[in-house]
Scaffold this motif. Structure first.
Motif, PDB file in Angstrom:
ATOM      1  N   LYS A  65       0.848  -1.195   0.000  1.00 42.41           N
ATOM      2  CA  LYS A  65       0.000   0.000   0.000  1.00 42.41           C
ATOM      3  C   LYS A  65       0.886   1.248   0.000  1.00 42.41           C
ATOM      4  O   LYS A  65       1.915   1.304   0.674  1.00 42.41           O
ATOM      5  CB  LYS A  65      -0.881   0.015   1.254  1.00 42.41           C
ATOM      6  CG  LYS A  65      -1.953  -1.076   1.268  1.00 42.41           C
ATOM      7  CD  LYS A  65      -2.756  -0.993   2.557  1.00 42.41           C
ATOM      8  CE  LYS A  65      -3.805  -2.102   2.599  1.00 42.41           C
ATOM      9  NZ  LYS A  65      -4.570  -2.096   3.868  1.00 42.41           N
ATOM     10  N   LYS A  66       0.453   2.247  -0.746  1.00 42.60           N
ATOM     11  CA  LYS A  66       1.160   3.531  -0.773  1.00 42.60           C
ATOM     12  C   LYS A  66       0.448   4.510   0.155  1.00 42.60           C
ATOM     13  O   LYS A  66      -0.785   4.559   0.196  1.00 42.60           O
ATOM     14  CB  LYS A  66       1.231   4.078  -2.198  1.00 42.60           C
ATOM     15  CG  LYS A  66       2.109   3.244  -3.119  1.00 42.60           C
ATOM     16  CD  LYS A  66       2.204   3.856  -4.503  1.00 42.60           C
ATOM     17  CE  LYS A  66       3.112   3.018  -5.409  1.00 42.60           C
ATOM     18  NZ  LYS A  66       3.226   3.597  -6.765  1.00 42.60           N
ATOM     19  N   VAL A 109       3.185 -14.389   3.841  1.00 45.25           N
ATOM     20  CA  VAL A 109       3.224 -13.159   3.058  1.00 45.25           C
ATOM     21  C   VAL A 109       2.058 -12.248   3.405  1.00 45.25           C
ATOM     22  O   VAL A 109       2.212 -11.030   3.569  1.00 45.25           O
ATOM     23  CB  VAL A 109       3.250 -13.490   1.554  1.00 45.25           C
ATOM     24  CG1 VAL A 109       3.045 -12.225   0.723  1.00 45.25           C
ATOM     25  CG2 VAL A 109       4.556 -14.158   1.176  1.00 45.25           C
ATOM     26  N   PHE A 110       0.867 -12.804   3.526  1.00 46.82           N
ATOM     27  CA  PHE A 110      -0.316 -11.974   3.777  1.00 46.82           C
ATOM     28  C   PHE A 110      -0.367 -11.447   5.211  1.00 46.82           C
ATOM     29  O   PHE A 110      -1.263 -10.670   5.555  1.00 46.82           O
ATOM     30  CB  PHE A 110      -1.592 -12.752   3.435  1.00 46.82           C
ATOM     31  CG  PHE A 110      -1.910 -12.739   1.977  1.00 46.82           C
ATOM     32  CD1 PHE A 110      -2.643 -11.713   1.414  1.00 46.82           C
ATOM     33  CD2 PHE A 110      -1.424 -13.744   1.135  1.00 46.82           C
ATOM     34  CE1 PHE A 110      -2.912 -11.691   0.054  1.00 46.82           C
ATOM     35  CE2 PHE A 110      -1.697 -13.733  -0.219  1.00 46.82           C
ATOM     36  CZ  PHE A 110      -2.445 -12.705  -0.777  1.00 46.82           C
ATOM     37  N   SER A 111       0.576 -11.855   6.028  1.00 42.86           N
ATOM     38  CA  SER A 111       0.662 -11.290   7.372  1.00 42.86           C
ATOM     39  C   SER A 111       1.607 -10.083   7.431  1.00 42.86           C
ATOM     40  O   SER A 111       1.758  -9.459   8.476  1.00 42.86           O
ATOM     41  CB  SER A 111       1.155 -12.362   8.357  1.00 42.86           C
ATOM     42  OG  SER A 111       2.510 -12.726   8.080  1.00 42.86           O
ATOM     43  N   LEU A 112       2.244  -9.760   6.305  1.00 43.22           N
ATOM     44  CA  LEU A 112       3.169  -8.626   6.270  1.00 43.22           C
ATOM     45  C   LEU A 112       2.400  -7.322   6.470  1.00 43.22           C
ATOM     46  O   LEU A 112       1.360  -7.106   5.844  1.00 43.22           O
ATOM     47  CB  LEU A 112       3.921  -8.579   4.939  1.00 43.22           C
ATOM     48  CG  LEU A 112       4.903  -9.710   4.658  1.00 43.22           C
ATOM     49  CD1 LEU A 112       5.420  -9.611   3.220  1.00 43.22           C
ATOM     50  CD2 LEU A 112       6.063  -9.686   5.638  1.00 43.22           C
ATOM     51  N   ASN A 138      -1.604  -6.557  -1.772  1.00 40.05           N
ATOM     52  CA  ASN A 138      -1.918  -7.819  -2.444  1.00 40.05           C
ATOM     53  C   ASN A 138      -0.616  -8.583  -2.642  1.00 40.05           C
ATOM     54  O   ASN A 138       0.485  -8.023  -2.498  1.00 40.05           O
ATOM     55  CB  ASN A 138      -2.611  -7.566  -3.785  1.00 40.05           C
ATOM     56  CG  ASN A 138      -3.350  -8.783  -4.296  1.00 40.05           C
ATOM     57  OD1 ASN A 138      -3.327  -9.837  -3.669  1.00 40.05           O
ATOM     58  ND2 ASN A 138      -4.016  -8.648  -5.424  1.00 40.05           N
ATOM     59  N   ALA A 139      -0.748  -9.880  -2.978  1.00 43.95           N
ATOM     60  CA  ALA A 139       0.446 -10.693  -3.217  1.00 43.95           C
ATOM     61  C   ALA A 139       0.100 -11.852  -4.136  1.00 43.95           C
ATOM     62  O   ALA A 139      -1.057 -12.276  -4.222  1.00 43.95           O
ATOM     63  CB  ALA A 139       1.024 -11.208  -1.904  1.00 43.95           C
ATOM     64  N   GLN A 140       1.085 -12.356  -4.822  1.00 40.80           N
ATOM     65  CA  GLN A 140       0.933 -13.514  -5.702  1.00 40.80           C
ATOM     66  C   GLN A 140       2.090 -14.484  -5.450  1.00 40.80           C
ATOM     67  O   GLN A 140       3.252 -14.056  -5.378  1.00 40.80           O
ATOM     68  CB  GLN A 140       0.941 -13.088  -7.180  1.00 40.80           C
ATOM     69  CG  GLN A 140      -0.226 -12.216  -7.578  1.00 40.80           C
ATOM     70  CD  GLN A 140      -0.097 -11.719  -9.014  1.00 40.80           C
ATOM     71  OE1 GLN A 140       0.881 -12.022  -9.702  1.00 40.80           O
ATOM     72  NE2 GLN A 140      -1.084 -10.963  -9.466  1.00 40.80           N
ATOM     73  N   VAL A 141       1.755 -15.770  -5.290  1.00 39.30           N
ATOM     74  CA  VAL A 141       2.775 -16.806  -5.103  1.00 39.30           C
ATOM     75  C   VAL A 141       2.638 -17.815  -6.233  1.00 39.30           C
ATOM     76  O   VAL A 141       1.539 -18.331  -6.478  1.00 39.30           O
ATOM     77  CB  VAL A 141       2.609 -17.518  -3.742  1.00 39.30           C
ATOM     78  CG1 VAL A 141       3.669 -18.604  -3.584  1.00 39.30           C
ATOM     79  CG2 VAL A 141       2.701 -16.517  -2.601  1.00 39.30           C
TER      80      VAL A 141
END
Length: 432
Positions: A85-86, A399-402, A407-410
């Motif tokens: 997020k920015k 990753v989603f706990s960062l 968003n993220a892609q694995v």
């Protein structure tokens, strides 16, 4: 008639032991060739009976083993794309800079930003000539230098301003300012003259006073006294600039334009000189410099090319600061508006306002406005080590706990791979 005459004659078989050469050669070669042909055919038959499938099987097994090794040990890799997020923050601040400030300031959300500055100063002078477009009636008196001698006594002699000096043909020149002629020296009873060089101007205007060197000037004011012969003068250079008539002269517009041009030339020169000595890290805000003319002289007397001269001396002062100091201070202050954590800047936009400056003290204040965009920091090396050998589900949970994640892609490759490789170089992390 004999009886044998009526009996049929027996056919006599011709006998010959001579055989043609080509037939003899053919009969000799045929048995050997046939023997070789039979041996070759027999060899092929034996070779065709050896089975080929062990070689083919070994080759296929080697290829299959290579593919399995390639697929499980070499090819597997994982890629994790992280979208953060920015956090844009708009600012509108007043900045103060001074050569008396330091960087030891501690910032909070309400702190006024104060930064150290440097005051740079430079001086330059310039002489230029410009065309004189006007005409005027000129009455100039010739002038020059003479050497006054004292061969009268050892006492000094004061000559007041406008003291007259006369040439042999009675052309009068006046002393331009009061002087004291030193006393003569007396050596062995003899007087050794003393001398002094002075400036004189003709009694009247006109070119007739532009005379060459004069062997002796007398002082009419001393006539009738013993000093008349003891004080005299001579010139070694001609008198010049005596003139009556019209000459080129600068108009008011000529003078104004000349002042504008020499001012601009000096200002440009000084800007180059000041900026060239600035270290690269310093920021110059528009309006943070002061230029002033400290001395100006205009020679309205046109030369032979009908040009007049102007001399000017100027100085420039400039207040500058390190833009990195301002950037760091703004970031430190604006971070108080974000949740606690580690952030980095991805955009930094700033617009400077008009400064107010005290160039004697080297102080300046100016407004700034703009926007800084922050995003969370992610330690890619640490994350790469944390996901080694983990399944897709475990990686996503991590990753989603960062913090600050949008968003993220694995993804794994090839498609049959279900967990991250155990070698760190096979894991790619992209942070956007």
């Amino acid at each position: 008639m004999p009886k044998s005459f009526f009996q049929p004659k027996k056919r006599i078989q011709p006998v010959s032991d001579i055989v043609p050469l080509f037939k003899a050669k053919k009969n000799l070669e045929k048995p050997e060739a046939k023997k070789n042909e039979e041996a070759e055919t027999k060899g092929k038959a034996v070779a065709s009976k050896i089975p080929k499938w062990p070689f083919v099987s070994f080759f296929l097994i080697a290829i299959l083993a290579s593919l399995i090794y390639l697929g499980w040990k070499v090819l597997p890799r994982a890629e994790i794309k992280i979208f953060l997020k920015k956090n844009p923050i708009i600012f509108n601040e007043t900045i103060e800079v001074s050569k008396n400030f330091s960087l030891s300031q501690t910032y909070s959300s309400s702190t006024l930003i104060k930064l150290p500055s440097e005051l740079f100063t430079e001086n330059r002078n310039l002489s230029l000539s410009f065309p004189a477009s006007g005409k005027e009636k000129i009455e100039n008196k010739a002038q020059g230098k003479i050497i006054v001698y004292n061969s009268y006594s050892s006492d000094p002699q004061v000559l007041v301003v406008n003291t007259r000096f006369a040439t042999p043909d009675n052309k009068i020149f006046h002393l331009k300012k009061s002087v004291t002629v030193p006393g003569a020296k007396i050596q062995e009873g003899k007087i050794i003259s003393s001398s002094i060089e002075v400036d004189v101007v003709a009694d009247q205007a006109g070119a007739e006073y532009n005379i060459g060197p004069v062997v002796k000037f007398t002082i009419p004011g001393l006539k009738g006294s013993p000093k008349y012969e003891g004080f005299y003068a001579k010139s070694e250079q001609p008198m010049v600039n005596g003139f009556i008539g019209e000459k080129a002269a600068p108009t008011e517009k000529d003078i104004k334009d000349a002042e504008t041009n020499i001012r601009q030339a000096l200002e440009d020169n000084l800007k180059i000189a000041v900026v060239s000595q600035l270290p690269k890290e310093f920021k110059v805000v528009s309006g943070s410099s002061k230029f002033e003319i400290v001395n100006e002289k205009i020679d309205k007397e046109a030369d032979k090319e009908n040009k007049f001269g102007i001399f000017a001396e100027a100085k420039m002062k400039l207040i500058a600061f390190r833009e990195k100091d301002l950037r760091d201070a703004l970031i430190a202050k604006l971070l108080f508006q974000l949740p606690e954590g580690d952030y980095e800047t991805v955009e930094f936009n700033i617009e400077y306002g008009i400064p107010r400056s005290d160039f004697n003290k080297g102080d300046m204040s100016f407004p700034v406005k703009g926007q800084i965009v922050f995003k969370r920091k992610v330690d890619a090396d640490l994350l790469r080590r944390q996901v080694l050998g983990k399944s897709g589900a475990d990686i996503k949970a991590l990753v989603f706990s960062l913090p600050g994640l949008d968003n993220a892609q694995v993804s794994f490759w090839p498609i049959y791979v279900k967990k991250a490789p155990s070698r760190i170089e096979k894991i790619k992390i992209v942070i956007e």
